[in-house]
Write a protein that holds these residues in place. Structure first.
Motif, PDB file in Angstrom:
ATOM      1  N   ALA A   1     -10.305  36.455  13.536  1.00  0.00           N
ATOM      2  CA  ALA A   1     -10.942  35.188  13.915  1.00  0.00           C
ATOM      3  C   ALA A   1     -10.716  34.846  15.375  1.00  0.00           C
TER       4      ALA A   1
ATOM      5  N   GLU B   1     -15.235  35.308  15.660  1.00  0.00           N
ATOM      6  CA  GLU B   1     -15.856  33.991  15.524  1.00  0.00           C
ATOM      7  C   GLU B   1     -17.343  34.053  15.856  1.00  0.00           C
TER       8      GLU B   1
ATOM      9  N   VAL C   1      -6.872  29.734  12.708  1.00  0.00           N
ATOM     10  CA  VAL C   1      -7.910  30.546  13.334  1.00  0.00           C
ATOM     11  C   VAL C   1      -7.717  30.547  14.851  1.00  0.00           C
TER      12      VAL C   1
ATOM     13  N   ARG D   1     -12.384  25.061  16.440  1.00  0.00           N
ATOM     14  CA  ARG D   1     -12.887  26.278  15.796  1.00  0.00           C
ATOM     15  C   ARG D   1     -12.945  26.140  14.277  1.00  0.00           C
TER      16      ARG D   1
ATOM     17  N   TYR E   1     -16.162  24.577  13.553  1.00  0.00           N
ATOM     18  CA  TYR E   1     -17.276  25.520  13.609  1.00  0.00           C
ATOM     19  C   TYR E   1     -17.468  26.219  12.263  1.00  0.00           C
ATOM     20  N   TYR E   2     -16.360  26.725  11.694  1.00  0.00           N
ATOM     21  CA  TYR E   2     -16.457  27.458  10.432  1.00  0.00           C
ATOM     22  C   TYR E   2     -16.935  26.547   9.302  1.00  0.00           C
TER      23      TYR E   2
END
Length: 463
Positions: free
Chosen positions: A12, A17, A39, A99, A102-103
């Motif tokens: 990740a 990513e 991550v 981040r 984002y996921y």
């Protein structure tokens, strides 16, 4: 427990990513496996983000001490290294939170644990909570990153011996530090720690610093490091290391012995492929733990792709993002996907370095005629105002067509400045010419104005 996905990404960091998000945005069911509790990969937790946040703090200290308004300055020894690193953790937390968002927004399933292949379409994950999971997929994208190379002859468990990952956990302030390995990471840390007032010995096993740079820029870096008190030793090879509770002694093949409070080993990196059980897939990593890929980031196994540090050059987060998008596109069957072949070099020494295109040596060896235009920062008003007057912008161009052939920058904000020239260099036809910088009106005073100065300097050489 088992799960099935259209694509599984291992790692990740920036490459993983980018690949996961690109695949998800094109309708694929995606999972990403990360062996850390959070991550971000090595880039966020051990490399780029913490080291550059540390550098930013030191840069402000150096700039303050060199500004003419502050005659007395601040004693660098007043700064406590562990205290600075606590502040760096704030940046890391912000990166992780961003981040994770984002996921979540792209509905990417994140598994925290160690991945191990069971065949070409399945992987077992030993989760951090102890649970064993089986994941299956059509396509794998390996983006597991790299780690510092650790020779068996060095005891990295010793409290005074570090690599580029563990140095960020240093709990004391050594008065003298040896850095073995004068690559990009070694030079960056030499700048940082000398800026904190430490005596630094930088041991280089090559003829000069960062030989891939333009010679003039390499020479400028050597001068600046020495001007900041760094002792640079070229053409030296490691022989052995002695450690005690109070110091370390580095023995070199030349017979020299260097005594210091700590050692930072910065001599190479290895891909994190040794725990993946690659044999069951038919893949084999090389002696550096790296995987070979084609122009589509595809390994020898059709449904397994690899990106980022694990494939070697250029091993940059900036390139990894583009590699991730390209690999995800190739994995979903897109016929044409971009292979990242040319990137701007960014080196975060003090001051920083950036370049794109050919060097003088490369052009000379290829018998390509060129001319040089320079702008010294000491002649730029913005640099004089900010007190950042060390450095220069250097343009290499064809004397006939005026086409840009190379851009090399050493000094404050070099990694930002270079992209102006990169944009012009990538233009087709007559758009790629130093005349653009002469005809364009730049804001004044700015560092970007250096392009106009350098272009005029180069044109004057043609008269």
């Amino acid at each position: 427990m088992s799960y099935d996905f259209d694509a599984i990404v291992i790692g990740a960091g920036p490459a993983g990513e980018s690949a996961a998000i690109n695949a998800a945005k094109h309708g694929r069911r995606v999972a990403i496996i990360e062996d850390r509790p959070q991550v971000g990969g090595g880039c966020t937790h051990k490399g780029t983000i913490p080291s550059k946040a540390l550098r930013s703090a030191v840069k402000q200290l150096v700039r303050f001490n060199r500004h003419p308004l502050f005659h007395e300055g601040v004693d660098p020894n007043w700064f406590d290294f562990p205290k600075i690193m606590k502040n760096v953790q704030t940046v890391i937390r912000e990166q992780v939170t961003m981040r994770e968002r984002y996921y979540g927004r792209n509905r990417i399933k994140v598994f925290h644990g160690q991945a191990s292949f069971t065949d070409q379409h399945s992987v077992q994950v030993k989760a951090l909570d102890g649970e064993n999971l089986t994941l299956t997929t059509e396509d794998f994208i390996i983006a597991c990153g790299s780690r510092p190379y650790r020779p068996d002859s060095i005891d990295f468990s010793h409290a005074r011996v570090y690599d580029s990952d563990t140095i960020l956990e240093m709990a004391h302030n050594p008065k003298k530090l040896i850095i073995y390995g004068a690559g990009v990471i070694g030079c960056e840390y030499a700048s940082i720690f000398s800026g904190l007032g430490m005596k630094v010995e930088l041991v280089n096993n090559r003829e000069r610093l960062l030989e891939f740079l333009d010679d003039e820029i390499s020479d400028a870096l050597s001068y600046q490091l020495r001007d900041h008190g760094v002792m640079v030793r070229h053409r030296e090879e490691f022989e052995k290391l002695e450690t005690t509770d109070n110091n370390i002694t580095l023995h070199l093949a030349s017979g020299k012995r260097i005594v210091a409070d700590a050692l930072l080993w910065c001599n190479g990196r290895s891909g994190n492929t040794d725990t993946l059980n690659l044999d069951v897939t038919g893949l084999t990593a090389d002696h550096r733990g790296q995987l070979k890929v084609n122009q589509r980031y595809q390994t020898e196994i059709d449904n397994i792709f690899a990106i980022g540090d694990v494939i070697g050059w250029p091993s940059l987060a900036s390139a990894a993002y583009n590699q991730g998008r390209s690999a995800a596109a190739a994995a979903r069957g897109k016929e044409n996907s971009r292979f990242v072949a040319e990137v701007a070099t960014g080196i975060y020494t003090l001051p920083e370095i950036s370049s794109v295109g050919a060097t003088e040596r490369e052009l000379t060896e290829s018998k390509i005629p060129y001319e040089v235009g320079r702008a010294f920062f000491k002649d730029c008003a913005r640099a004089q105002i900010s007190g950042s007057n060390v450095g220069m912008l250097k343009l290499l161009f064809c004397p006939d067509s005026l086409k840009l052939l190379g851009i090399h920058c050493f000094g404050a904000e070099a990694t930002e400045i270079v992209h102006i020239g990169q944009a012009i260099m990538n233009q087709q036809g007559e758009g790629n010419s130093i005349e653009y910088f002469i005809k364009t009106t730049f804001n004044y005073p700015t560092m970007a104005e250096a392009y106009r100065i350098a272009a005029l300097n180069g044109m004057n050489r043609l008269d």
